[in-house]
Scaffold this active site. Structure first.
Site, short mmCIF file in Angstrom:
data_model
loop_
_atom_site.label_atom_id
_atom_site.label_comp_id
_atom_site.label_asym_id
_atom_site.label_seq_id
_atom_site.Cartn_x
_atom_site.Cartn_y
_atom_site.Cartn_z
N GLY A 200 21.95 79.50 47.38
CA GLY A 200 20.92 80.43 47.95
C GLY A 200 19.96 79.74 49.05
O GLY A 200 20.51 78.59 49.29
N ASN A 201 18.85 80.00 49.08
CA ASN A 201 18.01 79.21 49.94
C ASN A 201 17.22 78.39 49.29
O ASN A 201 17.00 78.26 47.85
CB ASN A 201 16.95 80.27 50.71
CG ASN A 201 16.13 80.96 49.89
OD1 ASN A 201 15.40 80.63 49.08
ND2 ASN A 201 16.26 82.08 49.92
N VAL A 204 14.11 79.23 46.90
CA VAL A 204 14.34 79.93 45.58
C VAL A 204 14.90 78.81 44.92
O VAL A 204 14.89 78.74 43.38
CB VAL A 204 15.25 81.24 45.55
CG1 VAL A 204 15.76 81.68 44.22
CG2 VAL A 204 14.64 82.11 46.29
N GLY A 205 15.84 77.81 45.46
CA GLY A 205 16.34 76.88 44.78
C GLY A 205 15.22 75.92 44.18
O GLY A 205 15.44 75.53 42.89
N GLU A 222 23.30 74.81 45.60
CA GLU A 222 24.08 74.93 46.97
C GLU A 222 23.22 75.65 47.79
O GLU A 222 23.42 76.85 47.75
CB GLU A 222 25.45 75.48 46.61
CG GLU A 222 26.39 75.11 47.79
CD GLU A 222 26.31 76.42 48.64
OE1 GLU A 222 25.61 76.22 49.63
OE2 GLU A 222 27.35 77.20 48.65
N CYS A 256 26.13 79.90 54.93
CA CYS A 256 25.61 78.58 54.53
C CYS A 256 26.08 77.43 55.45
O CYS A 256 25.15 76.40 55.69
CB CYS A 256 25.43 78.25 53.19
SG CYS A 256 26.97 77.95 52.46
#
Length: 481
Positions: A200-201, A204-205, A222, A256
Site C-alpha cells: 500500500g502507501n 499506512v506503511g 511493499e 505501484c
C-alpha cells in the site's frame, strides 16, 4: 455483486477468534508437513482456476477493469505461480548445509533448517487485489504459515468473493479472511503476528510498522513512489512510447510500478510526443474512445481519489497534449502533459492515475539529478541499448529495481526478488523469495565430544600459552590493496 454492495465487516470478537484459532493450528504442527502444504497449494490453484470468471466479474464490478487485463495481470499467472511453488516445495524447504572454512569446525554439521515463522498477516490493497493477496499467500502456505488475509474494503465484491472461497478450498483452521476498514485493520494490528506483509502507501506503511514494532514482529512493506522513465538519445521512440503508454493505462495508472513521469532530452520531446500520439491512435483507432465503448480503461477507485486527480489536472502548469477528459466522478482519459516543470504539482508525490508528465532534461546527468532529488522509487525505467548507461544508472541512482526498454514487465519475473528501498518499502518477495520471507532459517550445529581435547584451551585456568593461541588468528598477514 455490484461495486456498491454492502460489505459486512468482521467483528472484533470474530477477529480475536480467528487469531486464536490459527495460533492454535500453528502450535499443533498441522501446517508443517510438506504433504499438507502441497495439498493446500493445489487447492489454491483449483480455487483460482474454478473461479476465473468470478474473479473477473468481481474486479469488473469494483474497478471496471477490462477482463483481459485482470486475466493477464492477476488470474492466469497465479495458477502457474502456485504450481511452480508445488514443483519446487521440497527443494525450497530442504535443509541447507553451511560449508565451514576451518577444518576444525568441518565436522559440526552446520545446517540451516527452514521452519515456518508462525501465523502470518497479509494486508493487501485495492488496485490489484487478487495478485497482491494471493501471491504472498502462495509463499506463506509453502512456508507452512497459517495466514490471515485482510483485503481492502474499497473492493467489496472482490473481498466478499475471497471471503466466501477461502474456506471452501483451504483449511479453515489455518487460513481466514478478515473484512473491514480502518477500525478492523487497527484491531488486527493490535494482535501479535509472526510476520506481516503489507502492500500500500507509505502513510499506512508507517502505521503498520509502528504497530508491528510493539510486538517485535518482522514486516515486509511493499510501497510505491515516483517511478521515473528515462529516454536516452539512442532509444527507438515509437517502441518506447507504445510500451510506456501501455504500462501507464493499466488499471488507469493505479499500479505501484506504473511509469510516473518521463525524463526526455529536450531535442527529443516533440518527437516523443508524436510517438505517444501514434501509440494512442493504435490503441484506440477511429471510432473508439478510452472512456467509452466495450473496453474503456479502468475506473478511478472512488470519488475521493478521482477528485484528487482532477485537482492535480487543474493545478498543473504542464500542457495537455493527449487526453485530459473527465467522465463524471468515475474515470479520466489517459493524459500526456509536456513542458512540466520539475517542481510542478504533478511531481510532488506518486500520481497513481492515468497522467504522464514529460519533463525536458539537458542530458543524462540532468535526468539522474532529477531522479535522485526524489525519494527512492520501486523502479526506474531506462530506455537505451547502451551498456555503459545501464552501468551508470546502477552506480549513480537508487531504486528497488532497474528495468530497461520496457515497463511493468519485471512483475512477470518471479525468479527475481521484488521490493523497494527507503520510502518505497523494505523486504523482498516473489517466487522463492516469498517462501524465504515467511521462513525462519534456524541454524543447527553439533559439537562432537571427541573434539574435547582440541577445545581444552577455552577453559580456566587461563595461561599465557592459551592467550597466545587465542591471539594467533588475528596475527595473520593482511594483504596489500
Amino acid at each position: 455483486m455490484s461495486s456498491d454492495s454492502t460489505l459486512v465487516f468482521t467483528t472484533p470478537a470474530e477477529i480475536d477468534e480467528i487469531h486464536a484459532r490459527l495460533s492454535q493450528t500453528f502450535l499443533s504442527g498441522v501446517t508443517r508437513p510438506l504433504a499438507y502444504r502441497r495439498r493446500q497449494l493445489l487447492q489454491l490453484a483449483r480455487m483460482l482456476q474454478d473461479n476465473h470468471a468470478a474473479f473477473e466479474d468481481a474486479i469488473l464490478a469494483d474497478l471496471n477493469r477490462p477482463r483481459i487485463e485482470t486475466t493477464v495481470a492477476e488470474v492466469a499467472h497465479l495458477v502457474t505461480s502456485t504450481l511452480n511453488a508445488v514443483s519446487n516445495l521440497e527443494a525450497w524447504a530442504a535443509p541447507q548445509p553451511c560449508p565451514t572454512q576451518e577444518e576444525w569446525r568441518s565436522g559440526w554439521g552446520a545446517t540451516l533448517h527452514k521452519e515456518p515463522k508462525g501465523v502470518a498477516l497479509i494486508i493487501s490493497p485495492w488496485n490489484y487485489p487478487l495478485v497482491l493477496t494471493v501471491n504472498p499467500l502462495i509463499g506463506a502456505i509453502a512456508a507452512g504459515c497459517p495466514t490471515v488475509l485482510k483485503p481492502s474494503e474499497l473492493v467489496p465484491a472482490f473481498s466478499q468473493l475471497l471471503h466466501d472461497l477461502i474456506p471452501r478450498y483451504l483449511d479453515p483452521a489455518a487460513y481466514a479472511v478478515v473484512k473491514g476498514g480502518v477500525p478492523e485493520t487497527t484491531h488486527v494490528l493490535g494482535l501479535r503476528w509472526d510476520h506481516i506483509l503489507y502492500t500500500g502507501n507509505g502513510r499506512v506503511g508507517r502505521i503498520v510498522a509502528t504497530a508491528a514494532a510493539k510486538h517485535l514482529t518482522p514486516v515486509t512493506l511493499e510501497l510505491g513512489g515516483k517511478s521515473g522513465v528515462v529516454i536516452a538519445d539512442d532509444c527507438d521512440l515509437d517502441l518506447a512510447a507504445r510500451r510506456i503508454l501501455h504500462g501507464k493505462i493499466q488499471n488507469a495508472g493505479q499500479l505501484c510500478v506504473s511509469p510516473d513521469y518521463a525524463l526526455v532530452p529536450r531535442h527529443r520531446v516533440d518527437a516523443f510526443v508524436e510517438s505517444l500520439k501514434k501509440a494512442h491512435a493504435e490503441f484506440w483507432p477511429a471510432g473508439e474512445h478510452p472512456l467509452k465503448g466495450a473496453n474503456p480503461i479502468s475506473n478511478i477507485v472512488n470519488p475521493r481519489h478521482h477528485a484528487r486527480l482532477v485537482d492535480l489536472l487543474q493545478r498543473t502548469k504542464g500542457k495537455v497534449v493527449i487526453g485530459g477528459e473527465v467522465h463524471e466522478d468515475k474515470s479520466i482519459s489517459p493524459t500526456i502533459l509536456r513542458d512540466v516543470p520539475v517542481d510542478d504539482v504533478l511531481m510532488d508525490e506518486e500520481i497513481f492515475g492515468p497522467f504522464l508528465p514529460i519533463i525536458a532534461v539537458d542530458d543524462i546527468d540532468h535526468a539522474i539529478r532529477v531522479l535522485n532529488s526524489k525519494p527512492i522509487p520501486l523502479v526506474i525505467y531506462l530506455f537505451t541499448n547502451q551498456e555503459e548507461l545501464k552501468d551508470k544508472f546502477l552506480q549513480r541512482t537508487r531504486s528497488g529495481q532497474l528495468v530497461m526498454n520496457d515497463v511493468i514487465m519485471q512483475l512477470t519475473v518471479h525468479e527475481m526478488p521484488f521490493g523497494g528501498q527507503g520510502e518505497s518499502g523494505y523486504g523482498k518477495w516473489f517466487g522463492k523469495t516469498t517462501f524465504d520471507t515467511f521462513t525462519h532459517f534456524r541454524g543447527c550445529i553439533n559439537i562432537p565430544p571427541a573434539q574435547e581435547p582440541f577445545l581444552q584451551g577455552r577453559y580456566r585456568p587461563y595461561t599465557d600459552d592459551k592467550y597466545q593461541a587465542a591471539c594467533a588468528p588475528g596475527r595473520v598477514t593482511i594483504p596489500d590493496a
